[in-house]
Design a protein around this motif. Structure first.
Motif, PDB file in Angstrom:
ATOM      1  N   SER A 172      -1.966  40.921  22.802  1.00  0.00           N
ATOM      2  CA  SER A 172      -2.782  39.755  23.302  1.00  0.00           C
ATOM      3  C   SER A 172      -2.602  38.607  21.667  1.00  0.00           C
ATOM      4  O   SER A 172      -2.415  37.702  21.592  1.00  0.00           O
ATOM      5  CB  SER A 172      -4.229  39.498  23.433  1.00  0.00           C
ATOM      6  OG  SER A 172      -4.753  40.388  22.587  1.00  0.00           O
TER       7      SER A 172
ATOM      8  N   GLY B  32       1.516  34.889  41.064  1.00  0.00           N
ATOM      9  CA  GLY B  32       0.059  34.416  41.437  1.00  0.00           C
ATOM     10  C   GLY B  32      -1.056  35.185  40.627  1.00  0.00           C
ATOM     11  O   GLY B  32      -2.243  34.468  40.741  1.00  0.00           O
ATOM     12  N   SER B  33      -0.746  36.203  40.037  1.00  0.00           N
ATOM     13  CA  SER B  33      -1.716  37.020  39.703  1.00  0.00           C
ATOM     14  C   SER B  33      -2.440  36.444  38.136  1.00  0.00           C
ATOM     15  O   SER B  33      -1.308  35.983  37.509  1.00  0.00           O
ATOM     16  CB  SER B  33      -1.406  38.556  39.359  1.00  0.00           C
ATOM     17  OG  SER B  33      -2.367  39.253  38.632  1.00  0.00           O
ATOM     18  N   GLN B  34      -3.469  36.702  37.858  1.00  0.00           N
ATOM     19  CA  GLN B  34      -4.217  36.286  36.649  1.00  0.00           C
ATOM     20  C   GLN B  34      -3.729  36.979  35.292  1.00  0.00           C
ATOM     21  O   GLN B  34      -3.647  37.008  34.434  1.00  0.00           O
ATOM     22  CB  GLN B  34      -5.577  35.900  36.487  1.00  0.00           C
ATOM     23  CG  GLN B  34      -6.150  34.964  37.455  1.00  0.00           C
ATOM     24  CD  GLN B  34      -5.444  33.393  37.074  1.00  0.00           C
ATOM     25  OE1 GLN B  34      -5.435  33.141  36.085  1.00  0.00           O
ATOM     26  NE2 GLN B  34      -4.712  32.793  38.081  1.00  0.00           N
ATOM     27  N   ARG B  35      -3.524  38.314  35.839  1.00  0.00           N
ATOM     28  CA  ARG B  35      -3.317  39.350  34.922  1.00  0.00           C
ATOM     29  C   ARG B  35      -2.037  39.330  34.482  1.00  0.00           C
ATOM     30  O   ARG B  35      -0.766  38.689  35.196  1.00  0.00           O
ATOM     31  CB  ARG B  35      -3.534  40.985  35.614  1.00  0.00           C
ATOM     32  CG  ARG B  35      -4.814  41.347  35.937  1.00  0.00           C
ATOM     33  CD  ARG B  35      -4.809  42.610  36.822  1.00  0.00           C
ATOM     34  NE  ARG B  35      -4.014  43.608  36.217  1.00  0.00           N
ATOM     35  CZ  ARG B  35      -3.628  44.669  36.532  1.00  0.00           C
ATOM     36  NH1 ARG B  35      -3.237  44.795  37.822  1.00  0.00           N
ATOM     37  NH2 ARG B  35      -3.004  45.529  35.746  1.00  0.00           N
ATOM     38  N   THR B  36      -1.601  39.550  33.181  1.00  0.00           N
ATOM     39  CA  THR B  36      -0.306  39.628  32.415  1.00  0.00           C
ATOM     40  C   THR B  36       0.076  40.645  31.818  1.00  0.00           C
ATOM     41  O   THR B  36      -0.760  41.578  31.390  1.00  0.00           O
ATOM     42  CB  THR B  36      -0.715  38.661  31.170  1.00  0.00           C
ATOM     43  OG1 THR B  36      -0.943  37.408  31.676  1.00  0.00           O
ATOM     44  CG2 THR B  36       0.848  38.215  30.553  1.00  0.00           C
TER      45      THR B  36
ATOM     46  N   ASP C 156       4.165  30.059  40.884  1.00  0.00           N
ATOM     47  CA  ASP C 156       3.624  30.568  39.688  1.00  0.00           C
ATOM     48  C   ASP C 156       4.586  30.041  38.488  1.00  0.00           C
ATOM     49  O   ASP C 156       5.595  30.569  38.278  1.00  0.00           O
ATOM     50  CB  ASP C 156       3.210  32.057  39.448  1.00  0.00           C
ATOM     51  CG  ASP C 156       2.504  32.731  38.289  1.00  0.00           C
ATOM     52  OD1 ASP C 156       2.732  31.872  37.220  1.00  0.00           O
ATOM     53  OD2 ASP C 156       1.837  33.574  38.470  1.00  0.00           O
TER      54      ASP C 156
ATOM     55  N   PRO D 280       3.466  37.640  34.758  1.00  0.00           N
ATOM     56  CA  PRO D 280       2.387  37.971  35.590  1.00  0.00           C
ATOM     57  C   PRO D 280       2.793  39.248  36.207  1.00  0.00           C
ATOM     58  O   PRO D 280       3.892  39.590  36.445  1.00  0.00           O
ATOM     59  CB  PRO D 280       2.207  36.796  36.391  1.00  0.00           C
ATOM     60  CG  PRO D 280       3.647  36.244  36.699  1.00  0.00           C
ATOM     61  CD  PRO D 280       4.231  36.215  35.256  1.00  0.00           C
TER      62      PRO D 280
ATOM     63  N   ARG E  88       4.318  30.757  35.023  1.00  0.00           N
ATOM     64  CA  ARG E  88       4.738  31.743  34.427  1.00  0.00           C
ATOM     65  C   ARG E  88       5.695  32.808  34.851  1.00  0.00           C
ATOM     66  O   ARG E  88       6.501  33.253  34.344  1.00  0.00           O
ATOM     67  CB  ARG E  88       3.333  32.903  34.023  1.00  0.00           C
ATOM     68  CG  ARG E  88       2.209  31.886  33.604  1.00  0.00           C
ATOM     69  CD  ARG E  88       0.711  32.561  33.346  1.00  0.00           C
ATOM     70  NE  ARG E  88       0.380  32.979  34.649  1.00  0.00           N
ATOM     71  CZ  ARG E  88      -0.095  34.374  34.862  1.00  0.00           C
ATOM     72  NH1 ARG E  88      -0.377  35.109  33.861  1.00  0.00           N
ATOM     73  NH2 ARG E  88      -0.235  34.513  36.400  1.00  0.00           N
TER      74      ARG E  88
END
Length: 824
Positions: free
Chosen positions: A682, A379-383, A317, A375, A319
């Motif tokens: 955001s 690997g997670s899409q959540r931030t 990942d 993240p 990020r």
């Protein structure tokens, strides 16, 4: 217990006799060269107004079998030099048994690792049986004076390396570890223990491997495919098909390929923080193939770093890689007790700072600091947006301790950093040394505990803007340093408490704020560490950002109880009606629902009372808020059924109108607490306080007026008619909030309609003014959006409090009325 020798001549004689400190007595032209330093070290010095520095040494006499220092203790404030008599050194095995590893001769320095590296004592030193010893105890502040002596500085560094080398080898040789006695002895003969500062380059890509590097502590960055300056940052963002980068912590081994056969480095490795390295030259290994193979097999068992050189294929990942770089580069991973705020949960209420103020008399927590986007899991899409605010993180190697001339800053028995106000002389040295601005200077007499102020509380409740804080003057003559002390010596942490409580964490209503062990909290950093040399992490508390079982219990239990109350009420009304007497009591359903609702409302009102409790333990506020919400929901459901289809007279109708207003404002508050922080994180970039935003808005408004005033003709008309009327509008404000686009994207889109004007018609001066007007207008609307989101999380509070007050007053009247008619 040791006996202190207070005779001044004995202390001077001991310092003269010690080779380490004999240079203090060098004379130049018949005068002591270091007379001033010697005075402070032995006698101390008075500066008036009760301020005193030193003395820095004590001469102590120990009898047979007495301990001088114990393994596992945090002794970051003192080290020792043996004067007379030998001393035995023991280490404690995993099974609890003590094993003697060496004997110290007179003149030897020991205990310096705890002072210089910020670690626990790694051995126990004892006076042998049937012997006595005299030891010079030296406090940390003496180091800045003694290091000026060439011999002392050299010997201290050599002793530190020798002890560090020995300890590293002992760690390798622990039962169940990778190296046996023979390997350890061979490493002792050929190895070298080194300490490197930040930005030191350990190896260069494509140069021959001449040594194997075993990281004892610290952090390194590996980069392949491109030449990178060791001082540069943001390397992770450049990772691509031909460029690789990663980060490694303690317990990793580099260069094993070069020990097998002649090889070149496949990467450049540089130090990111103070790092200790065990270096093993390749040449002696090549001369002894059997030793080489045994070392390679042993080290390969715990480190696969050489098998996975930095490459894009190895990055799970990007990020997570970028956030790991920032966490290491900023130094927050080296904190012993780090305060983190999940800004997606933070409602910007300021209750954490207020709680700190209530407990200590001044807030030691400023909601500005280091912001990291990471993240939630690799690997997670959540931030997750994490803020490490300006508050002490109890660093492993704190710079504030280094320069304190009195030793007022010290490590407590748990290894945390604290300040003794009695010995602090207000020199500002620690405040200027702290890289995180976590230490403040306040007047010595300004530490009174804050009292409850009803009028001030009401004013703060109904205000949409925070009241300006009163900051103590830092120019006062008699000031003292303050910082977070983890609420030690306060009623929050009474003697014998099983867990540590922190006022900021206990009084956060949403669980946004928590104290953590950073290496455990940031999984992307934890995964960079090897299997050995991992320090025992201190038990700080549960990471509620990852898992909060108690909150889950409240959510599930509250939902079930609310639904159950609704079902039972509907069933009871269907079977008995409002006035039918229940079989098991004298109550009717109207009485049962009324009493249930009344007790529910009474329980709900305990939350405002809990909010006034700061200086003692009363349960975390986040759980009280959940109880408040779910009991309110339960009481609301029951009381809605209690009314039936007719509310009755004017008084009862007014009661239900107020009740509905309470429910609606409360629901708005819940929605704003869930939605607004996530929108804020955001679009805001770096988290800002509302006072900062208001100040920035005023600056932008002033800039826009200046640009308009400097414009003439068509340009002024363009700014007033198109820029202002298009971007300083409510629809564009809502667009900022709903789109959640980066400010750079919004600015690029804003310039597009003016492209023709900017490229064809405008002069360079006009183009500059028009671009500045566009950027200022768009930025101003972004700041407005942030301010309105901040206020959205507060605007519901006043209606909620007012409607609740009216409801309670009408409810009291209603209860009296019902009881009166029932009795009559």
């Amino acid at each position: 217990m040791p006996r202190e020798i207070t005779d001044r001549e004995a202390i001077i004689s001991s310092l003269k006799a010690l080779e380490l400190t004999s240079e203090l007595f060098i004379e130049v032209n018949g005068k002591l060269k270091n007379a001033g330093d010697l005075e402070v070290i032995i006698d101390g010095r008075e500066y008036g107004n009760g301020k005193r520095v030193g003395p820095y040494v004590r001469l102590l006499a120990y009898d047979s079998g007495e301990e001088i220092m114990r393994q596992g203790e945090w002794g970051g404030n003192t080290f020792y030099i043996s004067v007379n008599g030998v001393l035995d050194v023991f280490i404690t095995e995993p099974n609890g048994e003590q094993r003697k590893i060496s004997r110290l001769q007179p003149g030897t320095c020991f205990g310096e690792m705890a002072v210089l590296a910020g670690v626990e004592r790694n051995a126990t030193v004892i006076v042998p049986e049937h012997a006595k010893a005299t030891v010079m105890e030296v406090t940390r502040p003496a180091l800045r004076l003694l290091r000026k002596l060439p011999k002392f500085g050299h010997v201290l560094d050599e002793t530190y390396r020798a002890h560090g080398f020995g300890r590293a080898l002992e760690d390798l040789n622990q039962p169940g570890r990778v190296a046996d006695d023979e390997i350890v002895e061979q490493l002792r003969a050929i190895g070298k223990f080194m300490v490197y500062a930040k930005h030191h380059v350990l190896c260069q890509e494509e140069t021959p491997i001449e040594k194997v590097l075993l990281i004892k502590s610290g952090w390194i960055r590996r980069v392949s495919g491109v030449a990178v300056d060791a001082t540069s940052t943001g390397v992770a963002l450049g990772v691509g098909e031909s460029i690789g980068a990663d980060f490694l912590g303690a317990g990793n081994c580099l260069g094993l390929d070069g020990a097998k056969r002649p090889e070149s480095w496949k990467f450049t490795a540089s130090v990111m923080a103070r790092t200790e390295v065990l270096e093993i030259p390749v040449a002696p290994l090549a001369a002894d193939p059997e030793l080489r193979n045994r070392i390679i097999n042993a080290f390969s068992a715990f480190s696969a770093a050489d098998d996975k050189p930095p490459a894009i294929e190895e990055v799970q990942d990007l990020r997570a890689l970028a956030s790991a770089e920032e966490e290491i580069a900023t130094g927050i991973v080296d904190g012993a007790n780090l305060l983190v705020m999940d800004m997606d949960l933070c409602v910007r209420c300021g209750n954490c700072s207020l709680a700190c103020h209530k407990v200590h008399g001044q807030s030691r927590l400023l909601r500005r600091g280091i912001h990291i986007t990471r993240p939630v899991t690799i690997g997670s899409q959540r931030t997750q947006h994490v803020l490490s605010p300006q508050v002490c993180m109890h660093c492993k190697d704190p710079e504030c301790l280094t320069g304190c001339p009195t030793g007022a800053i010290f490590r407590d028995p748990r290894g945390y950093v604290d300040i003794d106000p009695a010995t602090c002389i207000g020199c500002f040295d620690c405040a200027t040394q702290c890289p995180y601005d976590a230490i403040s200077m306040v007047p010595r007499d300004a530490g009174g505990i804050a009292k409850f102020d009803l009028f001030g509380t009401l004013k703060k409740t109904f205000s949409l803007n925070p009241s300006p804080g009163k900051f103590p003057s830092e120019t006062a003559d008699d000031v003292v340093a303050i910082k977070c002390n983890l609420c030690e010596h306060t009623p929050l942490n009474p003697q014998g408490a099983r867990r540590q409580a922190y006022s900021c964490e206990e009084n956060c209503p949403t669980g946004a704020l928590v104290r953590v062990d950073p290496v455990s909290y940031f999984t992307e950093v934890r995964n960079t560490q090897g299997l050995i040399f991992q320090n025992e992490r201190q038990a700080i508390g549960r990471n509620i950002h990852k898992s909060d079982p108690l909150a889950r219990v409240f959510h599930i239990g509250g939902t079930v109880l609310t639904l159950l109350a609704a079902v039972v009420t509907v069933f009871g009304l269907a079977r008995h009606g409002f006035d039918g007497v229940l079989a098991w009591s004298w109550l009717s359903m109207r009485w049962a629902t009324g009493l249930t609702g009344l007790f529910g409302v009474a329980a709900v009102m305990t939350y405002p009372l809990r909010k006034q409790v700061y200086r003692r333990r009363a349960g975390a506020l986040r759980y009280w808020l959940l109880v408040h919400v779910y009991l309110g929901a339960l009481a609301g459901v029951v009381l809605l059924f209690h009314a039936g289809s007719h509310t009755g007279g004017l008084l009862t109708t007014a009661l239900y109108v107020a009740f509905d207003a309470v429910i609606l404002s409360g629901l708005f508050g819940i929605a704003s607490y869930i939605i607004a922080p996530r929108i804020l994180t955001s679009i805001e970039g770096e988290p800002l306080l509302i006072e900062d935003l208001i100040g920035r808005r005023e600056e932008l408004q002033k800039e826009l007026k200046q640009v308009t005033a400097q414009s003439e003709g068509w340009l002024r008309e363009e700014i007033e008619e198109r820029v202002v009327k298009e971007f300083l509008t409510v629809p564009y404000l809502l667009r900022q909030i709903t789109r959640r686009a980066p400010l750079t994207t919004m600015l690029a889109e804003a310039r597009e309609p003016f492209k023709d004007r900017l490229t064809r018609l405008a002069t360079p001066e006009e183009r500059t003014l028009l671009l500045k007007a566009l950027e200022t207008a768009v930025s101003l609307r972004r700041v407005d959006a942030l301010i309105y989101l901040h206020r959205a999380m507060r605007i519901w509070i006043a209606p909620h409090v007012i409607s609740t007050s009216i409801m309670l007053a009408l409810m009291v009247v209603h209860v009296i009325q019902v009881v009166y008619f029932a009795v009559r």
